[in-house]
Design a protein around this motif. Structure first.
Motif, PDB file in Angstrom:
ATOM      1  N   GLU A   1      15.220  48.365 116.293  1.00  0.00           N
ATOM      2  CA  GLU A   1      15.543  48.401 114.860  1.00  0.00           C
ATOM      3  C   GLU A   1      14.272  48.625 114.031  1.00  0.00           C
ATOM      4  OE1 GLU A   1      17.019  44.788 113.093  1.00  0.00           O
ATOM      5  OE2 GLU A   1      17.582  45.820 111.255  1.00  0.00           O
TER       6      GLU A   1
ATOM      7  N   LEU B   1      18.634  51.407 111.748  1.00  0.00           N
ATOM      8  CA  LEU B   1      19.962  51.138 112.304  1.00  0.00           C
ATOM      9  C   LEU B   1      20.505  52.394 112.992  1.00  0.00           C
ATOM     10  CD1 LEU B   1      21.584  49.062 109.397  1.00  0.00           C
ATOM     11  CD2 LEU B   1      20.307  48.262 111.389  1.00  0.00           C
TER      12      LEU B   1
ATOM     13  N   TYR C   1      21.997  44.702 120.538  1.00  0.00           N
ATOM     14  CA  TYR C   1      21.043  44.527 119.430  1.00  0.00           C
ATOM     15  C   TYR C   1      19.617  44.361 119.961  1.00  0.00           C
ATOM     16  CZ  TYR C   1      18.390  42.996 115.534  1.00  0.00           C
ATOM     17  OH  TYR C   1      17.402  42.920 114.588  1.00  0.00           O
TER      18      TYR C   1
ATOM     19  N   TRP D   1      24.862  43.383 114.423  1.00  0.00           N
ATOM     20  CA  TRP D   1      24.375  44.677 113.916  1.00  0.00           C
ATOM     21  C   TRP D   1      24.782  44.872 112.454  1.00  0.00           C
ATOM     22  CZ3 TRP D   1      20.545  47.485 115.120  1.00  0.00           C
ATOM     23  CH2 TRP D   1      20.208  47.803 116.432  1.00  0.00           C
TER      24      TRP D   1
END
Ligand SMILES: Cc1cc2nc3c(=O)[nH]c(=O)nc-3n(C[C@H](O)[C@H](O)[C@H](O)COP(=O)(O)O)c2cc1C
Length: 193
Positions: free
Chosen positions: A53, A58, A48, A96
């Protein structure tokens, strides 16, 4: 019929948690619950990264993982204990999947779902301390984590060649966990999602 997604917190070849999970899935299917078994490594999840992001949204693997979560009514999870908590492979996947796509309701992949937790370890406690953390995390993101759970100690010695548990008491405990998931998920989700 309720739909349950089974995932292990280990990708180790010969994983004891995957072995316990496979056995639990077999038991759950015999009760009549629909079970999908997925390997977290099939989703190609990067570590992550909030900067990534923010830049790109995503990743494709996360979207596929979330689709799987959303398509199911609950989870059957078996995770190793790493230094008294659950595994980073599982934590990364859970983190996530907690991230919303634009316009998506918060925690859409989790809220209103049920889960049963399992752990296996060569150690005597069977990964019990990791399940304390996993239960807290899942509860905090909206999952109804069922009271029945199993931490299988000395797991490297616990299975017969055919994948069944050697110890009768452990086999009964696993069956009780699985039956609770079948009963509660079936009552909460009597129709197709
Ligand atoms: C970094 C690391 C930390 C570990 N910490 C624990 C622990 O706190 N408690 C425990 O019972 N086992 C611990 N173990 C041993 C694991 O339970 C063992 O490797 C187990 O087989 C992992 O699950 P798996 O067979 O499903 O991959 C640890 C293993 C690793 C690699």
């Amino acid at each position: 019929m309720a739909r349950i997604l089974a995932i292990a917190g280990s990708n180790r070849i010969g994983s004891l948690n995957q072995r316990l999970l496979d056995h639990a899935c077999e038991r759950l299917r015999t009760l009549g619950t629909h079970v999908t078994s997925r390997n977290l490594t099939d989703f190609d999840l990067p570590l992550y990264d909030p900067n990534e992001e923010a830049r790109s949204g995503l990743p494709a693997g996360v979207l596929r993982l979330k689709e799987e979560f959303v398509a199911h009514d609950g989870f059957l999870i078996a995770s190793p204990e790493y230094n008294s908590s659950f595994s980073p492979l599982l934590k990364n996947a859970l983190d996530w999947a907690s991230r919303p796509s634009p316009g998506e309701p918060p925690l859409n992949a989790y809220r209103g779902r049920v889960a049963t937790l399992l752990a296996a370890s060569p150690g005597a406690l069977g990964g019990l301390r990791g399940l304390v953390h996993l239960r807290a995390v899942l509860s905090n993101i909206g999952v109804l984590v069922l009271p029945g759970q199993m931490a299988l100690g000395k797991a490297h010695e616990a299975f017969k060649d055919d994948g069944q548990l050697k110890d009768e008491a452990m086999a009964r405990m696993l069956m009780a966990c699985v039956a609770e998931l079948h009963r509660v998920a079936g009552a909460l989700f009597p129709t197709e999602r």
